[in-house]
Write an enzyme that holds these catalytic residues in place. Structure first.
Site, PDB file in Angstrom:
ATOM      1  N   VAL A 145      -1.888  -2.055  -4.096  1.00 34.11           N
ATOM      2  CA  VAL A 145      -1.189  -3.276  -5.048  1.00 34.11           C
ATOM      3  C   VAL A 145      -1.543  -4.566  -4.659  1.00 34.11           C
ATOM      4  O   VAL A 145      -1.416  -4.843  -3.411  1.00 34.11           O
ATOM      5  CB  VAL A 145       0.307  -3.006  -5.535  1.00 34.11           C
ATOM      6  N   ALA A 185       0.490   5.890  -0.897  1.00 38.12           N
ATOM      7  CA  ALA A 185      -0.152   6.892  -0.663  1.00 38.12           C
ATOM      8  C   ALA A 185      -1.250   7.040  -1.765  1.00 38.12           C
ATOM      9  O   ALA A 185      -2.329   7.431  -1.619  1.00 38.12           O
ATOM     10  CB  ALA A 185       0.532   8.179  -0.382  1.00 38.12           C
ATOM     11  N   GLU A 186      -0.938   6.803  -2.829  1.00 36.12           N
ATOM     12  CA  GLU A 186      -1.511   6.851  -4.219  1.00 36.12           C
ATOM     13  C   GLU A 186      -2.476   5.604  -4.553  1.00 36.12           C
ATOM     14  O   GLU A 186      -3.605   5.819  -4.971  1.00 36.12           O
ATOM     15  CB  GLU A 186      -0.656   7.045  -5.640  1.00 36.12           C
ATOM     16  N   GLN A 235       0.873  -1.069  -0.068  1.00 34.99           N
ATOM     17  CA  GLN A 235       0.066   0.008  -0.123  1.00 34.99           C
ATOM     18  C   GLN A 235       0.614   1.284   0.089  1.00 34.99           C
ATOM     19  O   GLN A 235       1.710   1.260   1.041  1.00 34.99           O
ATOM     20  CB  GLN A 235      -0.956  -0.022   1.267  1.00 34.99           C
ATOM     21  N   ASP A 249      10.187   8.198 -11.306  1.00 28.45           N
ATOM     22  CA  ASP A 249      10.576   7.670  -9.759  1.00 28.45           C
ATOM     23  C   ASP A 249      11.558   6.401  -9.865  1.00 28.45           C
ATOM     24  O   ASP A 249      11.364   5.372  -9.305  1.00 28.45           O
ATOM     25  CB  ASP A 249       9.196   7.275  -9.294  1.00 28.45           C
TER      26      ASP A 249
END
Lengths: 197, 263
Positions: free
Chosen positions: B30, B26-27, B24, B165
Site C-alpha cells: 500500500v 502478503a497480498e 506491506q 476481514d
C-alpha cells in the site's frame, strides 16, 4: 485554463472550462468534417480541433475529468484504446456504457451545449494551447470553480442510472450530501470502467 | 496528439516507484501517491505479482481480486455505506487507486497494547490517546465510536455485502476537518474490501461479526464491553433481520468460523 502533469505517462493535460459558448453546433460540424478531409488540409484541420470537447452539464467535478484523463492515458499506454484517439477515449471513459456513439452524443459537444470543457493531452513539450482553444471556441473562459453552477444533477443521475437507488432517494433533500456522494460514485464508475459489469 | 516517448514500458510501475510505501502485506503493498500534479493524495494498493504462482493463474487471480474489490466499494457507496471511492484502476498490473482517508484507524484510537500497528498513520502531530475516554484531536468517546462501528457494519450487511476481514485496523475515523468530509462530523469509514463478497445469508453476516469479535478479543484489552456496544448498535440498525443473525452468531461462537468440517 489549468494544466495537470502526469509524469508517469510523460504527458500533460490542459483543461479549460468555457461558459456562454455560442458556436457549439459549429464546433461539432467542424469535428465531423475534419474527420473526412484528405491531404495536408485534412491534417491541419484535424490538428486545429484536436481536443476533447465535453459538455460541462454532465461533469460533477474537476476530479471527474481528471479521472477520465488518467484512465484514457492508461488505455493509450497499454494499446487498449477503445476509440480512435486519447481525446475521444476521455469522452468514452465518462459514459457508463460501452457504446461509443452514445458516449459522444451524451458527453461530447452537442448543438445546444453552452458550457464546455476543452481538453488537450500533450507530451511534456508545451505549445500555446490556450490560443488554439480560443481559436475554436467562441465563449468565455471561466475558472474551474464555475462548474458548481453548471452541473445538471438530474441528467447526471439519469445517465449514470442512479435515480432509482434507494439511498440516493433518501438523501435527495440534502443537496450538499447528495452531490458529494453522486460525485464520488460517478468518479468511481469512471475509474473502474475496465472492470465493471 | 503525441504521447511519446514513454520512459517506462509500464506507467503503473513508474507510478509505484514514485510513491511512498505505507504498508506491506502478503497480498499487496500500500502506497501514498498522487496521480497528477496538483492532485490530492491517493492510496495505491498494488497487488504485486507472486513468483510462487504460475504466471497465468497469478494474472487471473489478481485480475479477479482487483475487480472484486472495486465492485464491492462501488456497491457500498451506492448503498450509503461509508467507504472510500475509487480513483484509478489498472487491472492488468493489479493496481487500485483509492480515495485517501484523512484519519486514524480505530485500532490505533483504541490503543492496542504492545502489538505493532498494521498501518502507519499520517497526522503525526495528533497523538493517539492511550487510556483517556476522549481521543485527542478526535473528541469522540469510546462508546460513541463503538456505536458508529456497529451502525456502519449493519448498513453494509443490510446491503448484503460481507466484508470478509473485519478488524479494527480496517476501520478508520475520518477527521471532521478533512477536506473530503463535507458533512463536518466524524465519519467512520470501512476500508480494505479485498475479501468482500455479496451474500444474503444470515450465516455469512454472523461469521463477519464473529471475525470482528475475535479481532477485538485479540487486540484490545477489556474488549467485551467494547464489542457489546458494537453489537447493540448493530442490532438496533438491523431491526427485524437481527434475530436470525443472532442465532447464527451463537452457533458460530460454538463451532468457529468454518461451517463445513471438510478439509
Amino acid at each position: 485554463m489549468e494544466s495537470f502533469a502526469y509524469p508517469h505517462f510523460s504527458s500533460i493535460a490542459h483543461v479549460a472550462l468555457f461558459d456562454r459558448v455560442t458556436n457549439a453546433g459549429e464546433i461539432r460540424a467542424r469535428i465531423v468534417r475534419a474527420s473526412s478531409l484528405e491531404g495536408d488540409e485534412g491534417d491541419a484541420e484535424r490538428e486545429a480541433v484536436s481536443f476533447a470537447f465535453i459538455d460541462a452539464r454532465l461533469v460533477t467535478s474537476v476530479l471527474h475529468i481528471q479521472t477520465a484523463i488518467t484512465q484514457a492515458l492508461l488505455a493509450a499506454a497499454q494499446n487498449t484504446l477503445r476509440t480512435k484517439t486519447v481525446h475521444s477515449e476521455v469522452i468514452w471513459a465518462l459514459n457508463p456504457s460501452n457504446n461509443i456513439t452514445e458516449a459522444l452524443r451524451r458527453y461530447g459537444v452537442t448543438d445546444d451545449s453552452t458550457a464546455l470543457f476543452v481538453i488537450r493531452i500533450e507530451s511534456l513539450a508545451s505549445i500555446d494551447v490556450r490560443s488554439r482553444m480560443s481559436a475554436v471556441v467562441e465563449g468565455t473562459l471561466v475558472p474551474m470553480s464555475a462548474l458548481a453552477g453548471l452541473t445538471d444533477w438530474v441528467a447526471v443521475k439519469k445517465y449514470n442510472k442512479l435515480g432509482g437507488d434507494p439511498y440516493i432517494k433518501e438523501i435527495q433533500n440534502d443537496p450538499a450530501h447528495e452531490h458529494h456522494l453522486i460525485d464520488n460514485i460517478v468518479v468511481s464508475f469512471v475509474a473502474m470502467k475496465s472492470v465493471s459489469g | 496528439m503525441a504521447l511519446l516517448p514513454l520512459p517506462d514500458p509500464s506507467p503503473t510501475a513508474a507510478l509505484v516507484r514514485s510513491s511512498v510505501l505505507i504498508s506491506q502485506g502478503a497480498e499487496a503493498k500500500v502506497y501514498r501517491t498522487t496521480l497528477h500534479t496538483g492532485g490530492g493524495p491517493v492510496l495505491l494498493k498494488y497487488r504485486f505479482s507472486k513468483q510462487y504462482r504460475h504466471a497465468t493463474l497469478d494474472a487471473t487471480l489478481t485480475r479477479a481480486r482487483v475487480a472484486g474489490e472495486a465492485r464491492a466499494l462501488v456497491r457500498c457507496l451506492r448503498c450509503g455505506v461509508s467507504v472510500p471511492g475509487l480513483r484509478f484502476v489498472d487491472v492488468a498490473n493489479g493496481a487500485l487507486g483509492i480515495e485517501w482517508v484523512d484519519g486514524k484507524s480505530v485500532r490505533s484510537l483504541l490503543g492496542s497494547g504492545d502489538e505493532g500497528e498494521r498501518y502507519r498513520e499520517e497526522d503525526e502531530d495528533i497523538a493517539p490517546a492511550e487510556d483517556e475516554d476522549l481521543f485527542v484531536g478526535y473528541k469522540v468517546p469510546k462508546d460513541a465510536l463503538m456505536v458508529m462501528v456497529g451502525t456502519e457494519i449493519a448498513k453494509m450487511h443490510l446491503a448484503d455485502i460481507i466484508h470478509g476481514d473485519l478488524t479494527t485496523s480496517n476501520m478508520m475515523l475520518r477527521h471532521p476537518s478533512s477536506t473530503m468530509n463535507p458533512l463536518g462530523v466524524h465519519q467512520l469509514v470501512l476500508i480494505d474490501f479485498g475479501l468482500a463478497y455479496t451474500s444474503t445469508l444470515a450465516e455469512d453476516k454472523a461469521v463477519d461479526l464473529y471475525v470482528l469479535e475475535r479481532a477485538f478479543a485479540s487486540t484490545h484489552p477489556e474488549s467485551e464491553p467494547l464489542f457489546s456496544s458494537v453489537l447493540d448498535a448493530y442490532k438496533r440498525k438491523m431491526g427485524k433481520e437481527w434475530p436470525a443473525i443472532g442465532r447464527k452468531l451463537e452457533d458460530v461462537r460454538l463451532r468457529g468460523r468454518k461451517r463445513s468440517m471438510v478439509g
